[in-house]
Motif scaffolding. Structure first.
Motif, mmCIF file in Angstrom:
data_model
loop_
_atom_site.group_PDB
_atom_site.id
_atom_site.type_symbol
_atom_site.label_atom_id
_atom_site.label_comp_id
_atom_site.label_asym_id
_atom_site.label_seq_id
_atom_site.Cartn_x
_atom_site.Cartn_y
_atom_site.Cartn_z
ATOM 1 N N SER A 13 1.512 -3.083 -10.053
ATOM 2 C CA SER A 13 0.622 -1.936 -10.010
ATOM 3 C C SER A 13 0.079 -1.766 -8.597
ATOM 4 N N GLY A 14 -0.291 -0.551 -8.271
ATOM 5 C CA GLY A 14 -0.888 -0.290 -6.978
ATOM 6 C C GLY A 14 -0.017 0.576 -6.094
ATOM 7 N N PHE A 15 -0.569 0.897 -4.935
ATOM 8 C CA PHE A 15 0.077 1.789 -3.992
ATOM 9 C C PHE A 15 -0.016 1.187 -2.597
ATOM 10 N N LYS A 16 0.897 1.577 -1.748
ATOM 11 C CA LYS A 16 0.887 1.049 -0.388
ATOM 12 C C LYS A 16 1.486 2.054 0.564
ATOM 13 N N PHE A 17 1.167 1.869 1.826
ATOM 14 C CA PHE A 17 1.807 2.632 2.886
ATOM 15 C C PHE A 17 2.918 1.764 3.452
ATOM 16 N N VAL A 18 4.094 2.342 3.591
ATOM 17 C CA VAL A 18 5.162 1.680 4.346
ATOM 18 C C VAL A 18 5.340 2.494 5.617
ATOM 19 N N TYR A 19 5.723 1.812 6.675
ATOM 20 C CA TYR A 19 5.807 2.458 7.979
ATOM 21 C C TYR A 19 7.231 2.398 8.507
ATOM 22 N N ILE A 45 7.445 9.916 -3.124
ATOM 23 C CA ILE A 45 6.627 9.763 -1.920
ATOM 24 C C ILE A 45 5.372 10.610 -2.108
ATOM 25 N N LEU A 46 4.230 9.944 -2.173
ATOM 26 C CA LEU A 46 2.979 10.623 -2.478
ATOM 27 C C LEU A 46 2.344 11.290 -1.267
ATOM 28 N N ASP A 47 2.570 10.731 -0.085
ATOM 29 C CA ASP A 47 1.978 11.302 1.125
ATOM 30 C C ASP A 47 2.765 10.814 2.331
ATOM 31 N N VAL A 48 2.741 11.623 3.366
ATOM 32 C CA VAL A 48 3.361 11.282 4.640
ATOM 33 C C VAL A 48 2.339 11.567 5.730
ATOM 34 N N HIS A 49 2.222 10.676 6.675
ATOM 35 C CA HIS A 49 1.349 10.921 7.818
ATOM 36 C C HIS A 49 1.921 10.216 9.052
ATOM 37 N N PHE A 50 1.368 10.549 10.204
ATOM 38 C CA PHE A 50 1.825 10.003 11.473
ATOM 39 C C PHE A 50 0.658 9.261 12.125
ATOM 40 N N PRO A 51 0.505 7.960 11.854
ATOM 41 C CA PRO A 51 -0.677 7.228 12.312
ATOM 42 C C PRO A 51 -0.701 6.874 13.793
ATOM 43 N N ASP A 52 0.452 6.889 14.444
ATOM 44 C CA ASP A 52 0.505 6.531 15.859
ATOM 45 C C ASP A 52 1.794 7.091 16.446
ATOM 46 N N ARG A 53 1.903 7.041 17.749
ATOM 47 C CA ARG A 53 3.127 7.502 18.410
ATOM 48 C C ARG A 53 4.301 6.675 17.897
ATOM 49 N N GLY A 54 5.352 7.372 17.493
ATOM 50 C CA GLY A 54 6.559 6.680 17.084
ATOM 51 C C GLY A 54 6.483 6.009 15.727
ATOM 52 N N VAL A 55 5.484 6.363 14.915
ATOM 53 C CA VAL A 55 5.318 5.722 13.604
ATOM 54 C C VAL A 55 5.093 6.787 12.532
ATOM 55 N N VAL A 56 5.753 6.593 11.394
ATOM 56 C CA VAL A 56 5.568 7.440 10.223
ATOM 57 C C VAL A 56 5.041 6.551 9.098
ATOM 58 N N GLN A 71 17.458 1.471 -0.070
ATOM 59 C CA GLN A 71 18.127 2.717 0.318
ATOM 60 C C GLN A 71 18.072 2.921 1.828
ATOM 61 N N LEU A 72 16.922 2.648 2.427
ATOM 62 C CA LEU A 72 16.802 2.786 3.876
ATOM 63 C C LEU A 72 17.708 1.786 4.591
ATOM 64 N N ASN A 73 17.730 0.546 4.112
ATOM 65 C CA ASN A 73 18.577 -0.479 4.731
ATOM 66 C C ASN A 73 20.053 -0.101 4.653
ATOM 67 N N HIS A 80 8.959 -0.576 9.716
ATOM 68 C CA HIS A 80 8.139 -1.029 10.842
ATOM 69 C C HIS A 80 7.108 -1.989 10.248
ATOM 70 N N THR A 81 7.532 -3.219 9.986
ATOM 71 C CA THR A 81 6.699 -4.175 9.243
ATOM 72 C C THR A 81 5.529 -4.718 10.042
ATOM 73 N N SER A 82 5.568 -4.617 11.353
ATOM 74 C CA SER A 82 4.477 -5.181 12.160
ATOM 75 C C SER A 82 3.358 -4.170 12.433
ATOM 76 N N PHE A 83 3.509 -2.938 11.954
ATOM 77 C CA PHE A 83 2.482 -1.931 12.244
ATOM 78 C C PHE A 83 1.213 -2.205 11.454
ATOM 79 N N ASP A 84 0.076 -2.163 12.149
ATOM 80 C CA ASP A 84 -1.237 -2.337 11.530
ATOM 81 C C ASP A 84 -2.068 -1.091 11.818
#
Length: 161
Positions: A13-19, A45-56, A71-73, A80-84
C-alpha cells in the motif's frame, strides 16, 4: 488488466515518486507521449512534475513500481535512484545562494511539500485523492492542516445568480 487489479490484493500500500533522468526540457504532454511510446500505462501515473534540472518525478502506487521499472529497463531507461527532492542543492533561487545548507534544505522541504500538495490537488478521483493525501501525511510530506484542506469540499461558484 484494470479489472483484475481491482480484485487482486495490494501487496504494497502507499504511493511514491520515482525519478527519471531528462536530457532536455519538455512539457508534461510531451513526457506522457514518450511514456506511451515506451508502453507505459499513463493511467497508472498519478502526477508528473519536474523537481530539478534534468529530472522528472512520477507519482505512482507502490504496486506499480516493479512493472514500471521493468518496462523502463526493457527500453534502456534507468531510474534516477540517487535523487533527493529535499536536498539543499535543488534550491536554485538566487535569494538562497548565500544561505546555509540547513536553510536551503528547509526551503527544499517546503518546495517538496508544495509539490505534494499540487499533486494531490491534481488528482480528481476522490478516493484516490484521499488515499494519496493520507499516505503523504504518513510519510510526513504534508501536514495535518494540508490533509484537512484536501478533505474539505471544493468550493463551487454559483453562476445562476
Amino acid at each position: 488488466q484494470a479489472a483484475a487489479r481491482k480484485l487482486a490484493p495490494s501487496t504494497q500500500s502507499g504511493f511514491k515518486f520515482v525519478y527519471l533522468h531528462q536530457h532536455h526540457r519538455m512539457t508534461i504532454k510531451q513526457l506522457r507521449d514518450i511514456l506511451r511510446k515506451l508502453k507505459i500505462d499513463n493511467s497508472r501515473i498519478l502526477d508528473v512534475h519536474f523537481p530539478d534540472r534534468g529530472v522528472v518525478g512520477i507519482l505512482i502506487h507502490n504496486d506499480y513500481e516493479s512493472d514500471l521499472t521493468a518496462q523502463l529497463n526493457r527500453r534502456g531507461v534507468q531510474l534516477h535512484t540517487s535523487f533527493d527532492p529535499c536536498h539543499a542543492d535543488i534550491v536554485r533561487d538566487p535569494a538562497f545562494k548565500d544561505k546555509s545548507k540547513e536553510d536551503r534544505t528547509i526551503q527544499a522541504k517546503i518546495i517538496f511539500n508544495n509539490t505534494c500538495n499540487r499533486a494531490i490537488t491534481f488528482i480528481k478521483t476522490p478516493h484516490i485523492k484521499l488515499a494519496v493525501a493520507r499516505n503523504f501525511l504518513q510519510q510526513e510530506w504534508i501536514s495535518e492542516t494540508d490533509l484537512q484542506s484536501h478533505l474539505a469540499p471544493e468550493k463551487t461558484t454559483d453562476t445562476t445568480a
